[in-house]
Structure formats: C-alpha cells, structure tokens
Scaffold this motif. Sequence first.
Motif, PDB file in Angstrom:
ATOM      1  N   LEU A 185      14.146  -8.528  42.509  1.00 24.73           N
ATOM      2  CA  LEU A 185      14.532  -6.994  42.401  1.00 24.73           C
ATOM      3  C   LEU A 185      13.481  -6.221  42.877  1.00 24.73           C
ATOM      4  N   PRO A 196      21.418  -5.392  47.102  1.00 23.47           N
ATOM      5  CA  PRO A 196      22.590  -5.216  46.662  1.00 23.47           C
ATOM      6  C   PRO A 196      22.755  -4.041  45.939  1.00 23.47           C
ATOM      7  N   GLU A 197      23.782  -3.364  46.064  1.00 26.71           N
ATOM      8  CA  GLU A 197      23.870  -1.861  45.614  1.00 26.71           C
ATOM      9  C   GLU A 197      23.756  -1.936  44.044  1.00 26.71           C
ATOM     10  N   TRP A 198      24.169  -2.760  43.187  1.00 23.85           N
ATOM     11  CA  TRP A 198      23.783  -3.209  41.791  1.00 23.85           C
ATOM     12  C   TRP A 198      22.343  -3.029  41.431  1.00 23.85           C
ATOM     13  N   ALA A 199      21.379  -3.530  42.457  1.00 24.36           N
ATOM     14  CA  ALA A 199      20.186  -3.796  42.158  1.00 24.36           C
ATOM     15  C   ALA A 199      19.403  -2.197  42.498  1.00 24.36           C
ATOM     16  N   PRO A 201      19.590   0.777  41.603  1.00 23.71           N
ATOM     17  CA  PRO A 201      19.052   1.653  40.511  1.00 23.71           C
ATOM     18  C   PRO A 201      18.051   1.116  39.495  1.00 23.71           C
ATOM     19  N   ILE A 202      18.152  -0.078  39.236  1.00 22.96           N
ATOM     20  CA  ILE A 202      17.230  -0.825  38.266  1.00 22.96           C
ATOM     21  C   ILE A 202      15.978  -1.289  38.824  1.00 22.96           C
TER      22      ILE A 202
END
Length: 260
Positions: A185, A196-199, A201-202
């Motif tokens: 991450l 990846p896009e989901w990663a 923002p976090i």
Amino acid sequence: MGDGSLGRIFALVRHDARLMVRDPAPLVVRTIMPLLIMGFMQPLFRVALRAEGVHDANGAEQAVPGMAVMFLFLLVNVVGFAMFREHGWNTWDRLRAGPARPFELVAGRVVVPLVVALLQLAVVFAAGGLLFGLRVRGSYLGLVVVGVPLALCVVMLGMALVALCRTVSQLLVFANLAALFFAGLGGALTPHSALPEWALPIAPAVPSYWAMRGFSTVVLDGGGVRSVLLPASLLCLFAIGLTAVTLAFFRTDHRKVSWS
C-alpha cells in the motif's frame, strides 16, 4: 528522569545488546535479503520509472528505498521477540519484581532495535549506491530526516503489537501481515502511480507511504530537508500514536505465551 531510572534503562539496553551481538545472524540475513531482491526488481522498476517520464532512471531509485522500507518493517518481529523471550525464559517475573517501572521496561527495549533499524537503513542505501548505481539527487541529510522517524515508527509498531498480542504466534502473524500490507500500500513494491485505484485514497493512512514519499522526494526530485518535513512529521505522528497505544495497553502482569 533520575539517574536511577537511566541506570535501569541502560542495564536493559546492555542486556539486549549483548544478546544481539551473540546471535547476529537474523539481522545479517534481513540486511542481505533486500539487496538480493533488488537485483531482480531493478529492471522492472527501471521500466516503470521510465514510463513515468524519468528517462535516466536505472530502477535503483525505486528498488533501494522500496526494499529498505519493506524489510525494515520485518524488524517488527525482532522487537516483539525480544519481549516474548523473557516470558519463554521465565525471567519476566524477575524483571517485574525489580525496581524498573513499566515505562523503563519499554524504553529499555526500544534503544537496541532502533539502532539496528537505523544501521540497516544506512547499509541498504549505501549498498544500493555501490552495487546498483543509486543516484541520490537531493540531500543525504534529507534521507536521514525521513529515516529516523521511520525507524522509530517500526520499533514502536513492534512494541504496540507486544502490548496487544498474547502469544508470539499472534505477534508473528500480525507483524508479517503489516510488513506486506504496508509495503504494497505504501508504494514499496511498485511506484505509487501504479497502485490499483482502490488503494490510492487509503495509501496515506500507512507510514510506509510517507516514508516512500520522503525518500522519493530526495532521490528522484532532488529535495532537501525542507522538502521532506511533511512526511517526516507525519511519521513522527505515527510513532507517537503507536507509543500511546503501547503505554495504554502494556501491562507487566499480562502473561505472554512464547514458544511453550
């Protein structure tokens, strides 16, 4: 902090240093392993960085800090094991019966792993320059400003897991998961733009992200100390938060289960 308190902390530091010198093999392996993996990852990172527009990149700009960060978090196991072995050796009750307070027991167990973490970072970066052609475009002092709070963050993560875990098996599982999760991450295994896009923002929620951001600012962007004050400050906040967790949950009367 009085002389007596410093003396008790120093006694614990000296004890841990003696044990580490007696069996340095695990730490030597953890320092050599990132260098071995760099050799395989450097060509891949070269392609990724050049695709991002860094046309003169040789791949070490991502491989060296990435592997340094990933394997530094694997030191969490070492930090935790130093505490759990006292229970395995049945010497923890003797420490509890002594004059050392809980804060001193924690502080005394932080110093040696912190020094080891800083040495590991220094060796990996130095070897990265000598063996893989790492070019640091910015200030070496900037690397230090990021590396010191990162090392402290890693050590305090280990202490927090000691406070929260009852068995050494739990510690090893959570420490290894954290190391892999933070590496992925945080951008240690791939440039941040390739996550990846989901990663995306976090990613800022983990300390490895800010470590990689700070190192990349110095290595790739030619930044100095002022350029890395933000990531270094946030790493300090992570370390403070983990210290608070440790002090809140650490109890000397909690019985830990090691290898028995």
